[in-house]
Design an enzyme around this catalytic site. Structure first.
Site, PDB file in Angstrom:
ATOM      1  N   GLY A   1       0.835  -1.206   0.000  1.00 26.79           N
ATOM      2  CA  GLY A   1       0.000   0.000   0.000  1.00 26.79           C
ATOM      3  C   GLY A   1       0.861   1.244   0.000  1.00 26.79           C
ATOM      4  O   GLY A   1       2.085   1.174   0.115  1.00 26.79           O
TER       5      GLY A   1
ATOM      6  N   GLU B   1      -0.478 -10.581   3.457  1.00 28.95           N
ATOM      7  CA  GLU B   1      -0.224  -9.693   4.605  1.00 28.95           C
ATOM      8  C   GLU B   1      -0.501 -10.425   5.915  1.00 28.95           C
ATOM      9  O   GLU B   1       0.250 -10.282   6.883  1.00 28.95           O
ATOM     10  CB  GLU B   1      -1.112  -8.448   4.502  1.00 28.95           C
TER      11      GLU B   1
HETATM   12  O1  LIG Z   1      -4.138  -3.679   3.375  1.00 31.71           O
HETATM   13  C1  LIG Z   1      -3.528  -3.089   2.527  1.00 31.71           C
HETATM   14  C2  LIG Z   1      -3.235  -3.657   1.195  1.00 31.71           C
HETATM   15  O2  LIG Z   1      -3.879  -4.894   1.009  1.00 31.71           O
HETATM   16  C3  LIG Z   1      -2.999  -1.733   2.791  1.00 31.71           C
HETATM   17  O3  LIG Z   1      -2.134  -1.773   3.874  1.00 31.71           O
HETATM   18  C4  LIG Z   1      -4.163  -0.819   3.080  1.00 31.71           C
HETATM   19  O4  LIG Z   1      -5.044  -0.859   1.969  1.00 31.71           O
HETATM   20  C5  LIG Z   1      -3.714   0.608   3.345  1.00 31.71           C
HETATM   21  O5  LIG Z   1      -3.183   1.159   2.180  1.00 31.71           O
HETATM   22  P1  LIG Z   1      -2.711   2.656   2.103  1.00 31.71           P
HETATM   23  O6  LIG Z   1      -1.511   2.772   2.965  1.00 31.71           O
HETATM   24  O7  LIG Z   1      -2.428   2.884   0.641  1.00 31.71           O
HETATM   25  O8  LIG Z   1      -3.852   3.518   2.584  1.00 31.71           O
END
Ligand SMILES: O=C(CO)[C@H](O)[C@H](O)COP(=O)(O)O
Length: 236
Positions: A29, A105
């Protein structure tokens, strides 16, 4: 202060927890990518770490920036995972998977002694569920799995729209070859009950509720950077 500046601040604070020789889980992300960029600078200066990426996207960025990588097959136990989140609720229960990487994750976080979540303050919520809950499903039997998710949620008093995530003309496909169903329940008052119910559905591979995995949240806001502890969800 813009969101990127806040993400960088949280990522920089997380870097203080990284020690020489550590085996690191590296999240996915935009916030996790700020962490990768800062980590790469430290690696270029001589810090010795090895990372296990939680997605192909993160692996590509690490390779571009010369952050050494390994796998959970070679390193089945990690010291620390640093990752972002879509929502951070009480007790550091998280909603994750907005980037579609929730399965890897969760596997990486579970293999780590500690998990630190980094985020800007917009991710901090009093109750989970405003962000649609990503549920990773096997493409086989998608319709039946969606119905089972709807019914399981209904038994817990939850309702809302389920949408199969799209990428262009077709469904979004995860690194593991699965689809994502985004479930907009609006509120998830009992995350544990929903997590248990979802895990009982055969077509559900994994869901984006992370319970008991995060030890610390580093949250950057206009007033500064706060560190929240899992036990208290309070300033420490
Ligand atoms: O779970 C995730 C990816 O699967 C990310 O950590 C989550 O979507 C947060 O993303 P960002 O830092 O772009 O807001």
């Amino acid at each position: 202060m813009d969101a990127t500046t806040l993400k960088i601040k949280a990522a920089r604070a997380a870097l203080d927890h990284v020690e020489n020789g550590m085996k690191l889980g590296i999240g996915t992300g935009s916030t996790a990518e700020e962490f990768v960029r800062l980590l790469a600078e430290r690696v270029a200066e001589g810090l010795s770490v090895v990372g296990v990426p939680t997605s192909e996207r993160t692996a590509r960025l690490c390779r571009e920036l010369s952050v050494p990588l390994s796998t959970l097959d070679e390193l089945p136990e990690l010291d620390l995972t640093v990752d972002g989140a879509d929502e951070i609720g009480p007790g550091l229960v998280l909603v994750k998977g907005g980037g579609g990487a929730l399965l890897r994750e969760k596997i990486v976080a579970a293999a780590s002694r500690r998990m630190i979540v980094i985020a800007d303050e917009t991710k901090l919520v009093g109750e989970l569920g405003r962000f649609p809950l990503p549920v990773e499903v096997n493409p086989f039997g998608l319709g039946a799995t969606r119905l089972a998710i709807e019914r399981a949620a209904g038994r817990l008093g939850l309702s809302g729209t389920l949408k199969t995530r799209m990428a262009g003309d077709g469904p979004f496909v995860t690194d593991g070859g699965h689809f994502i169903v985004d479930a907009s329940f609006g509120r998830i008052p009992e995350p544990r009950a929903l997590a248990d119910a979802l895990k009982e559905i055969p077509g559900v591979v994994e869901h984006g509720l992370f319970i008991g995995l995060a030890d610390l949240a580093i949250v950057a806001g206009t007033d500064g950077v706060r560190t929240l502890d899992a036990a208290t969800h309070d300033r420490t």
